[in-house]
Design a protein around this motif. Structure first.
Motif, PDB file in Angstrom:
ATOM      1  N   SER A 152      10.091  18.045  67.213  1.00  0.00           N
ATOM      2  CA  SER A 152       9.925  17.539  65.640  1.00  0.00           C
ATOM      3  C   SER A 152       8.802  17.506  65.196  1.00  0.00           C
ATOM      4  CB  SER A 152      10.738  16.199  65.675  1.00  0.00           C
ATOM      5  OG  SER A 152      11.780  16.271  66.253  1.00  0.00           O
ATOM      6  N   VAL A 180       8.105  20.679  63.509  1.00  0.00           N
ATOM      7  CA  VAL A 180       9.104  20.808  62.522  1.00  0.00           C
ATOM      8  C   VAL A 180       8.451  20.158  61.287  1.00  0.00           C
ATOM      9  CG1 VAL A 180      11.175  20.335  61.506  1.00  0.00           C
ATOM     10  CG2 VAL A 180      11.115  21.193  63.804  1.00  0.00           C
ATOM     11  N   ALA A 198      13.438  24.180  61.583  1.00  0.00           N
ATOM     12  CA  ALA A 198      14.267  22.880  61.715  1.00  0.00           C
ATOM     13  C   ALA A 198      15.481  23.274  62.203  1.00  0.00           C
ATOM     14  CB  ALA A 198      14.553  22.110  60.597  1.00  0.00           C
TER      15      ALA A 198
END
Length: 325
Positions: free
Chosen positions: A48, A51, A58
């Motif tokens: 994450s 991202v 994503a």
């Protein structure tokens, strides 16, 4: 500057450690599925970061969520033979340490308070010591680590890895419900961005009797409770119902006191929290940790309180927020 991201990585490492433990547990007949679930969850914490920094797509996280859902939906999660201290050992430890057993857990709120109130104002050079806006979360992470260290020093377990193994054991007891809060938070954001609040507002405008203050209060409070039952979180239901009825109808049209309307509206939502398995942190997790006979035992016990409390909140809002009394 201390960043909250570091503690998300630590959480991911804990899940990955649990995945390795599960994979090595031959008493778990579903160890491959379980290890895949916890491993995917742990890996998503680190991924994450990329991202958020827009250096990785994503959609990969979306595939991870779907894979985890498939694992749960097809019954691939399980747990092996529980290895922990016996009841006799727990009783002996309680007798030996007495109220000192509360010291490690009390380290967590005390530490979080120190970080949120004191260390949040300290700067390191030109920058704040703690990442702005995440001071309490950072304090919570540091305090949790400190509490584990205090527990190891006090209780002297057979291995320094005992806190990690016990933490994973509890996660296996809780199962997939451990990630339900994150999923519901995402659902709440999705509902808000999709304009569900606006749609609900249009529907209720046609349903509400024109000029009926009490009817509007009833619909707002019942809506808060109902959306909380669906979404498992009153904070997720609040922006939807407040955008639909709370602000445009109760505050703007009927000139209600905003603080009173919104505060009692949240209390009405909490009545829904007491009655739904979607509020896993409050209803399913404690039932699992306390090894209750019924997984829904907490909800059954809370229902007789939740329903009268919801009625009380409706009348409290009607009488206190609009100058009726």
């Amino acid at each position: 500057m201390i960043k909250v991201e570091w503690f998300y990585w630590l959480c991911g490492l804990l899940f990955l450690f649990g995945a390795v433990l599960t994979l090595r547990d031959r008493s778990n007949s579903k160890r491959y599925g379980s290890a895949a679930f916890w491993g995917l969850l742990g890996a998503s914490f680190g991924y994450s970061t990329f991202v958020v920094n827009k250096t990785a797509p994503a959609w990969v996280l979306g595939l991870v969520v779907i894979a985890m859902t498939v694992l749960v939906g097809t019954g691939q999660l399980g747990r092996g033979t529980e290895v922990s201290t016996s009841l006799a050992e727990k009783a002996a430890a309680a007798q030996r340490f007495g109220n000192k057993l509360f010291v490690p857990p009390l380290v967590i709120p005390l530490g979080a308070l120190i970080f949120a109130v004191g260390l949040a104002k300290i700067k390191a050079g030109d920058q704040p010591l703690l990442e702005k806006g995440s001071e309490t979360l950072i304090g919570l992470g540091v305090s949790a680590v400190a509490a584990a260290m205090v527990g190891v020093i006090m209780l002297r377990p057979p291995s320094v890895l005992t806190p990690l193994k016990e933490g994973h054991r509890l996660l296996e007891v809780i199962g997939w419900a451990a990630v339900l809060p994150q999923m519901l938070a995402t659902l709440g954001r999705l509902f808000t961005d999709a304009g569900v609040g606006t749609a609900v507002g249009k529907v209720t405008t046609h349903v509400l009797p024109e000029g009926s203050l009490f009817g509007s209060v009833v619909v707002y409070c019942l809506g808060m409770a109902l959306f909380t039952v669906i979404m498992g979180n009153a904070f997720a239901a609040f922006p939807i119902m407040t955008a639909a009825i709370g602000y445009p109808v109760l505050v703007q049209t009927f000139d209600g006191n905003p603080a009173t309307v919104f505060a009692i509206g949240m209390l009405a939502g909490f009545c829904g929290t007491l009655t739904t398995p979607m509020a896993a942190n409050f209803n399913l997790v404690p039932a699992a940790l306390l090894d209750m006979k019924s997984r829904y035992g907490a909800i059954k016990a809370q229902l007789p309180t939740a329903l009268p409390l919801l009625v009380c909140n409706i009348f409290l809002m009607y009488f206190l927020a609009f100058g009726v009394l």
